[in-house]
Design a protein around this motif. Structure first.
Motif, short mmCIF file in Angstrom:
data_model
loop_
_atom_site.label_atom_id
_atom_site.label_comp_id
_atom_site.label_asym_id
_atom_site.label_seq_id
_atom_site.Cartn_x
_atom_site.Cartn_y
_atom_site.Cartn_z
N PHE A 60 2.94 -4.96 0.53
CA PHE A 60 2.17 -4.93 1.77
C PHE A 60 1.09 -6.00 1.78
O PHE A 60 0.61 -6.42 0.73
N GLN A 95 -2.63 -3.69 5.23
CA GLN A 95 -1.69 -2.58 5.27
C GLN A 95 -1.94 -1.61 4.12
O GLN A 95 -1.98 -0.39 4.31
N SER A 96 -2.13 -2.15 2.92
CA SER A 96 -2.39 -1.30 1.75
C SER A 96 -3.65 -0.48 1.96
O SER A 96 -3.68 0.72 1.67
N PHE A 125 9.14 -0.10 4.47
CA PHE A 125 7.97 0.63 3.97
C PHE A 125 8.23 1.15 2.56
O PHE A 125 7.39 0.99 1.67
N ALA A 140 8.28 -1.84 0.10
CA ALA A 140 6.96 -2.46 -0.03
C ALA A 140 5.97 -1.50 -0.69
O ALA A 140 5.11 -1.93 -1.47
N SER A 153 3.87 -2.42 -3.96
CA SER A 153 2.41 -2.50 -3.87
C SER A 153 1.71 -1.44 -4.71
O SER A 153 0.66 -1.70 -5.29
#
Length: 142
Positions: free
Chosen positions: A26, A30-31, A62, A65, A69
């Protein structure tokens, strides 16, 4: 592709080539949004589809990722946060274990007990007793 062309152009004019970085995870925004949403809503049902929509990616992207992440799958990450919250509530409150389970988003006390025992090696009640005794001993010496 554009980054590769820019890197090549910079190299041609004598500059140092910039490494192409693609983590597959991400973006930082986003994170941060995901972490904040999860921590603020641990007591609710957290659905992967809802979080994917929140950061504007597909469900499959999603999942990939998220693992890249956060270094673990979504469900495992959420469960570890729920168990950590349960551990903190057990040490810092006198709330019944059934209420602790609900406050952490777990369905009931047996669910918490099973997961907690698996993670920490003791059922919540025994763990609470052991750690409250340690806390009381530490308070007496302070």
């Amino acid at each position: 592709e554009i980054r590769a062309k820019l890197a090549r152009a910079i190299q041609l004019v004598g500059g140092a080539p910039t490494p192409l970085v693609h983590s597959g995870g991400f973006a930082p925004w986003q994170s941060k949004r995901i972490e904040t949403h999860i921590s603020q809503n641990l007591e609710t049902q957290l659905r992967l589809d809802d979080l994917a929509a929140m950061v504007r990616v597909s469900r499959s992207h999603f999942s990939r990722a998220f693992k890249k992440s956060f270094r673990q799958c979504f469900s495992r990450y959420v469960m570890s946060l729920r168990l950590e919250r349960a551990r903190m509530l057990l040490v810092n409150t006198e709330a019944p274990i059934s209420q602790v389970a609900l406050a952490c988003g777990l369905t009931d006390q047996p669910h918490l007990t099973r997961l907690f025992h698996r993670e920490y090696g003791a059922p919540p009640n025994a763990w609470r007793r052991a750690h409250s005794q340690m806390r009381q001993a530490a308070e007496k010496t302070a």
